[in-house]
Write a protein that holds these residues in place. Structure first.
Motif, PDB file in Angstrom:
ATOM      1  N   GLY A   1       0.764  -3.143   3.624  1.00  0.00           N
ATOM      2  CA  GLY A   1       1.027  -2.804   5.541  1.00  0.00           C
ATOM      3  C   GLY A   1       1.052  -4.310   5.556  1.00  0.00           C
ATOM      4  O   GLY A   1       1.400  -5.325   4.853  1.00  0.00           O
TER       5      GLY A   1
ATOM      6  N   ALA B   1     -11.832   0.616   2.009  1.00  0.00           N
ATOM      7  CA  ALA B   1     -10.093   1.422   2.252  1.00  0.00           C
ATOM      8  C   ALA B   1      -9.351   0.650   2.876  1.00  0.00           C
ATOM      9  O   ALA B   1      -7.770   0.821   2.475  1.00  0.00           O
ATOM     10  N   ARG B   2      -9.485  -1.025   3.071  1.00  0.00           N
ATOM     11  CA  ARG B   2      -8.365  -1.978   3.507  1.00  0.00           C
ATOM     12  C   ARG B   2      -8.850  -2.801   3.165  1.00  0.00           C
ATOM     13  O   ARG B   2     -10.235  -3.268   3.367  1.00  0.00           O
TER      14      ARG B   2
ATOM     15  N   ALA C   1     -11.805  -6.420   5.980  1.00  0.00           N
ATOM     16  CA  ALA C   1     -11.591  -5.805   7.550  1.00  0.00           C
ATOM     17  C   ALA C   1     -11.743  -5.759   8.513  1.00  0.00           C
ATOM     18  O   ALA C   1     -13.105  -5.586   8.366  1.00  0.00           O
TER      19      ALA C   1
ATOM     20  N   THR D   1      -3.037   2.320  -0.754  1.00  0.00           N
ATOM     21  CA  THR D   1      -2.296   3.666  -0.919  1.00  0.00           C
ATOM     22  C   THR D   1      -2.252   4.903  -1.738  1.00  0.00           C
ATOM     23  O   THR D   1      -1.780   5.885  -1.218  1.00  0.00           O
TER      24      THR D   1
ATOM     25  N   LEU E   1      -3.607  -6.772   7.931  1.00  0.00           N
ATOM     26  CA  LEU E   1      -4.484  -5.589   7.278  1.00  0.00           C
ATOM     27  C   LEU E   1      -3.357  -5.041   6.289  1.00  0.00           C
ATOM     28  O   LEU E   1      -2.600  -3.907   6.280  1.00  0.00           O
TER      29      LEU E   1
ATOM     30  N   TYR F   1      -2.550  -2.108  -2.469  1.00  0.00           N
ATOM     31  CA  TYR F   1      -2.638  -1.993  -0.980  1.00  0.00           C
ATOM     32  C   TYR F   1      -1.376  -2.552  -0.390  1.00  0.00           C
ATOM     33  O   TYR F   1      -0.728  -3.389  -0.878  1.00  0.00           O
TER      34      TYR F   1
ATOM     35  N   GLU G   1      -4.136  -1.585   3.606  1.00  0.00           N
ATOM     36  CA  GLU G   1      -4.386   0.019   3.248  1.00  0.00           C
ATOM     37  C   GLU G   1      -4.147   0.268   1.766  1.00  0.00           C
ATOM     38  O   GLU G   1      -3.647  -0.330   1.459  1.00  0.00           O
TER      39      GLU G   1
ATOM     40  N   GLU H   1      -8.284  -7.631   4.443  1.00  0.00           N
ATOM     41  CA  GLU H   1      -7.048  -8.516   5.348  1.00  0.00           C
ATOM     42  C   GLU H   1      -7.117  -9.256   4.253  1.00  0.00           C
ATOM     43  O   GLU H   1      -7.564  -9.892   3.151  1.00  0.00           O
TER      44      GLU H   1
END
Length: 89
Positions: free
Chosen positions: A51, A6-7, A86, A38, A34, A49, A36, A9
């Motif tokens: 953010g 889901a995420r 993350a 999409t 971080l 991803y 996430e 870094e």
């Protein structure tokens, strides 16, 4: 069946830090974010991803960044990017 994280870094580092005894951390990155998932697939065919000003297509199995924009711009030469799990929390 592979699940897409889901995420992640993303760490923007100076190229000379490569091979410096382990993965870089956000403490020694020039910039970190971080990101996430999409739910979209990028032009590269990998999950997108986004953010904190970064948008990336990331291969979730190898953690390879296939495409990256930072504040809408491509990364300058001499800089590289790393993807790490993350942090919890």
């Amino acid at each position: 069946m592979t699940t897409v994280p889901a995420r992640f870094e993303i760490l923007l580092v100076a190229e000379h830090t490569e091979g410096g005894g382990g993965p870089p951390s956000s403490a020694n990155a020039l910039r970190s974010a971080l990101v996430e998932a999409t739910g979209e697939t990028g032009a590269s065919g990998y999950p997108r991803y986004a953010g904190n000003g970064m948008e990336a297509d990331i291969d979730p199995e190898t953690r390879t960044v296939e495409a990256l924009l930072i504040d809408g711009y491509e990364v300058d030469y001499g800089l590289s990017v790393r993807v790490v799990d993350a942090p919890d929390g």
